[in-house]
Design a protein around this motif. Structure first.
Motif, PDB file in Angstrom:
ATOM      1  N   ALA A  59       1.622  -9.904  -2.306  1.00  0.00           N
ATOM      2  CA  ALA A  59       2.248  -8.950  -3.228  1.00  0.00           C
ATOM      3  C   ALA A  59       1.212  -8.321  -4.154  1.00  0.00           C
ATOM      4  O   ALA A  59       1.303  -7.128  -4.483  1.00  0.00           O
ATOM      5  N   ASP A  60       0.223  -9.101  -4.570  1.00  0.00           N
ATOM      6  CA  ASP A  60      -0.842  -8.560  -5.438  1.00  0.00           C
ATOM      7  C   ASP A  60      -1.735  -7.586  -4.668  1.00  0.00           C
ATOM      8  O   ASP A  60      -2.207  -6.602  -5.229  1.00  0.00           O
ATOM      9  N   VAL A  61      -1.956  -7.873  -3.393  1.00  0.00           N
ATOM     10  CA  VAL A  61      -2.733  -6.942  -2.562  1.00  0.00           C
ATOM     11  C   VAL A  61      -1.983  -5.616  -2.451  1.00  0.00           C
ATOM     12  O   VAL A  61      -2.581  -4.541  -2.542  1.00  0.00           O
ATOM     13  N   LEU A  62      -0.661  -5.689  -2.306  1.00  0.00           N
ATOM     14  CA  LEU A  62       0.139  -4.461  -2.216  1.00  0.00           C
ATOM     15  C   LEU A  62       0.089  -3.656  -3.510  1.00  0.00           C
ATOM     16  O   LEU A  62       0.037  -2.421  -3.474  1.00  0.00           O
ATOM     17  N   VAL A  63       0.110  -4.335  -4.650  1.00  0.00           N
ATOM     18  CA  VAL A  63       0.002  -3.637  -5.938  1.00  0.00           C
ATOM     19  C   VAL A  63      -1.335  -2.892  -5.995  1.00  0.00           C
ATOM     20  O   VAL A  63      -1.397  -1.719  -6.373  1.00  0.00           O
ATOM     21  N   MET A  64      -2.385  -3.558  -5.600  1.00  0.00           N
ATOM     22  CA  MET A  64      -3.700  -2.933  -5.633  1.00  0.00           C
ATOM     23  C   MET A  64      -3.811  -1.828  -4.588  1.00  0.00           C
ATOM     24  O   MET A  64      -4.432  -0.794  -4.834  1.00  0.00           O
ATOM     25  N   LEU A  65      -3.189  -2.028  -3.428  1.00  0.00           N
ATOM     26  CA  LEU A  65      -3.166  -0.981  -2.408  1.00  0.00           C
ATOM     27  C   LEU A  65      -2.514   0.278  -2.964  1.00  0.00           C
ATOM     28  O   LEU A  65      -3.030   1.387  -2.784  1.00  0.00           O
ATOM     29  N   ARG A  66      -1.404   0.113  -3.645  1.00  0.00           N
ATOM     30  CA  ARG A  66      -0.710   1.262  -4.246  1.00  0.00           C
ATOM     31  C   ARG A  66      -1.646   2.003  -5.211  1.00  0.00           C
ATOM     32  O   ARG A  66      -1.774   3.224  -5.157  1.00  0.00           O
ATOM     33  N   GLU A  67      -2.317   1.247  -6.076  1.00  0.00           N
ATOM     34  CA  GLU A  67      -3.242   1.852  -7.048  1.00  0.00           C
ATOM     35  C   GLU A  67      -4.373   2.593  -6.339  1.00  0.00           C
ATOM     36  O   GLU A  67      -4.740   3.708  -6.729  1.00  0.00           O
ATOM     37  N   GLU A  68      -4.902   1.976  -5.298  1.00  0.00           N
ATOM     38  CA  GLU A  68      -6.045   2.569  -4.600  1.00  0.00           C
ATOM     39  C   GLU A  68      -5.654   3.780  -3.759  1.00  0.00           C
ATOM     40  O   GLU A  68      -6.425   4.731  -3.645  1.00  0.00           O
ATOM     41  N   LEU A  69      -4.471   3.757  -3.182  1.00  0.00           N
ATOM     42  CA  LEU A  69      -3.996   4.936  -2.461  1.00  0.00           C
ATOM     43  C   LEU A  69      -3.831   6.114  -3.423  1.00  0.00           C
ATOM     44  O   LEU A  69      -4.236   7.240  -3.118  1.00  0.00           O
ATOM     45  N   GLN A  70      -3.259   5.837  -4.592  1.00  0.00           N
ATOM     46  CA  GLN A  70      -3.098   6.908  -5.588  1.00  0.00           C
ATOM     47  C   GLN A  70      -4.458   7.414  -6.054  1.00  0.00           C
ATOM     48  O   GLN A  70      -4.670   8.615  -6.190  1.00  0.00           O
ATOM     49  N   HIS A  71      -5.380   6.494  -6.283  1.00  0.00           N
ATOM     50  CA  HIS A  71      -6.725   6.877  -6.735  1.00  0.00           C
ATOM     51  C   HIS A  71      -7.405   7.769  -5.692  1.00  0.00           C
ATOM     52  O   HIS A  71      -7.966   8.818  -6.037  1.00  0.00           O
ATOM     53  N   LEU A  72      -7.347   7.366  -4.439  1.00  0.00           N
ATOM     54  CA  LEU A  72      -7.987   8.143  -3.382  1.00  0.00           C
ATOM     55  C   LEU A  72      -7.330   9.514  -3.230  1.00  0.00           C
ATOM     56  O   LEU A  72      -8.021  10.523  -3.082  1.00  0.00           O
ATOM     57  N   ALA A  73      -6.012   9.551  -3.310  1.00  0.00           N
ATOM     58  CA  ALA A  73      -5.298  10.829  -3.169  1.00  0.00           C
ATOM     59  C   ALA A  73      -5.667  11.805  -4.278  1.00  0.00           C
ATOM     60  O   ALA A  73      -5.733  13.024  -4.053  1.00  0.00           O
ATOM     61  N   GLU A  74      -5.927  11.275  -5.477  1.00  0.00           N
ATOM     62  CA  GLU A  74      -6.242  12.130  -6.627  1.00  0.00           C
ATOM     63  C   GLU A  74      -7.731  12.441  -6.760  1.00  0.00           C
ATOM     64  O   GLU A  74      -8.105  13.357  -7.487  1.00  0.00           O
TER      65      GLU A  74
END
Length: 196
Positions: A59-74
């Motif tokens: 679940a913590d990996v998924l939280v970080m994945l979400r953050e990193e996907l948003q970071h990369l997209a922006e």
């Protein structure tokens, strides 16, 4: 672009070790053996972001994945092309990791980034269907630690356009690894020092 997201489960030195081990894999195997002909340019231009999730909890990996996907997209695609999210303590079993990828796809869809970004997967025990665990072709996707590779669809499209016969990359990789063999792979010195 080396950064580590840490909790009390990894020291800063341990997080750095996970990144260094992953960088060695990237340089020696992916770039060095030309397993991905598109990788060299982004590595040389320092357009790869390395992030470490210290937690053992998916679940913590998924939280970080979400953050990193948003970071990369922006992020500016001329400065940041791809992210490697390294999870040295999570999902050591490949089948569990493989099942976890459906959750990763759900995060991508939830963020409405499907078709914009994609998540590729690498694991120390990666195994393609229909292969034995120690078959050398599995090593095309074996990293020191469970790793999610976040990449831009547009970059992938450009790379495929520029590379003739992109569909033959996998077959070429199997040939390269068959010639290299397990002994040759071992000589690359790729290791998971956190687990040694």
């Amino acid at each position: 672009m080396t950064e580590a997201h840490m909790s009390n489960e990894l020291t800063p030195d341990q997080a750095r070790t996970a990144i260094e081990d992953t960088q060695k894999w990237l340089l020696e195997a992916v770039v060095g053996l030309n397993l991905c002909p598109f990788a060299k340019a982004v590595v040389v231009k320092d357009m790869v972001r390395y992030r470490v999730c210290a937690s053992a909890e998916p679940a913590d990996v998924l939280v970080m994945l979400r953050e990193e996907l948003q970071h990369l997209a922006e992020a500016d695609p001329d400065k940041l092309d791809t992210t490697l999210l390294i999870a040295p303590n999570a999902l050591p079993d490949f089948l569990d990791f493989n099942d976890f990828l459906a959750d990763c796809d759900d995060v991508l869809m939830d963020l409405q980034l499907d078709g914009v970004l994609q998540v590729a997967d690498f694991h120390p025990r990666y195994q393609f269907g229909g292969t034995a665990e120690d078959d050398i072709e599995n090593f095309t996707n074996r990293t020191p630690y469970p790793t999610l590779h976040l990449l831009r669809e547009a970059s992938l499209d450009k790379a495929v356009e520029a590379y003739p016969d992109a569909s033959l990359i996998f077959e070429r990789n199997i040939e390269v690894l068959n010639q290299l063999g397990h002994e040759g792979w071992a000589k690359l010195g790729i290791q998971a020092r956190l687990h040694d």
